[in-house]
Design a protein around this motif. Sequence first.
Motif, PDB file in Angstrom:
ATOM      1  N   SER A 107      -7.587   2.509  10.879  1.00  0.00           N
ATOM      2  CA  SER A 107      -6.470   2.575  10.161  1.00  0.00           C
ATOM      3  C   SER A 107      -5.583   3.629  10.860  1.00  0.00           C
ATOM      4  O   SER A 107      -5.722   4.804  10.735  1.00  0.00           O
ATOM      5  N   LYS A 148      -3.881   1.801  -0.347  1.00  0.00           N
ATOM      6  CA  LYS A 148      -4.550   0.430  -1.177  1.00  0.00           C
ATOM      7  C   LYS A 148      -5.045   0.781  -2.523  1.00  0.00           C
ATOM      8  O   LYS A 148      -5.267   0.169  -3.159  1.00  0.00           O
ATOM      9  N   GLU A 203      -4.528   5.308   3.377  1.00  0.00           N
ATOM     10  CA  GLU A 203      -4.989   4.051   2.662  1.00  0.00           C
ATOM     11  C   GLU A 203      -5.569   4.496   1.129  1.00  0.00           C
ATOM     12  O   GLU A 203      -5.712   3.456   0.183  1.00  0.00           O
TER      13      GLU A 203
END
Length: 368
Positions: free
Chosen positions: A67, A145, A71
């Motif tokens: 990524s 997230k 996150e």
Amino acid sequence: MNFKSLGMSEPLVQILKKSGIKTPTAIQQECIPLIIADKDVIAQAQTGTGKTLAFLLPLFERISPESTKTEALIITPTRELALQITEQAEQLAKAKKLNVLAAYGGRNIGSQLNKLKKNIHLIIATPGRLLDHLERKTIDLNHVKTVVIDEADQMLLMGFKNEVDQILRATPRNRQTLCFSATMAPNVKKLAYYYTYSPVVVNIEPKKVTLDTIRQEVVETTDRQKFDRLAQALQEDNPFLAIIFVRTKRRANELFAKMKKQKFNVQVIHSDIAQNKRERILKSFREADLQYLIATDVASRGLDISGVTHIYNYDVPETPETYIHRIGRTGRAGEDGYTCMFVAPKDNLEFNMIERKLRRNLPRRTFK
């Protein structure tokens, strides 16, 4: 049960083994599978039960090394706690080749900005410094997230609710939210429910054993006599490592000056001490170059130093919960600990509340 059966990958299991951690604690057993399954969690467990790994391990399992976005975010009330979580996170990050950024006040913002030019997977931050970065547009939380609100009760106590609201508004609405707290008063629980969606509540009951390994005593004294009584206790006990708790920064500085004058090997930490100096002092204390550390309650959270044999409550804490947090710095991992509280007549109200909470009368210590 082991970490592998909880869904941890081999590289993380190996790093834990190197640190001597082989068996998950109760909070880790409950929380890790829930967090991996993308559930919102409200978790309550007392200090010293392995809360930090309970959220760090599943976070590292879920973050993708490929990524290019941040996150995960961990918000924590104090710089000490941010530093401690960062140390653990950086150890685990090696296993997964992930980048971690610590963003807290007292650290040079320039070095934080330089690090942000890299690809940061996880940010560990105090609210003030994080908002500073958001205003400068140096941090982007649009792809986060998971958000962890650590020590939710302390966040409220320190008046961070508005800052936390602002930070969460900068994250996606469909994020996973994890609230961890040592105590769960109704106002904390209400806030935790407000921030989470259909959360699973995990409550690890405090084991009486934790306090049973700690011998607690009380010295009845007056404000005028208090320092002499403390000095007498320290000379009699000659502890290996001891933390002396006071209520205010002014009290901490006054006690530090008196103890220095009497040639005690002592240092002081509170929020007015520059961050790099606080880090140096804590390092000296951890390495037992210092014998005594005077601290305000900022340090009573998350200060996980093995080998603290004695806690002295020079000032009676304002709440029974604070008392339990303070004395929880000793008697860890089944070791014996000793605590001594100096009670003047004006402290009787708070002292009686503490005894009621403990459901027993604490033995009195007398001096020759």
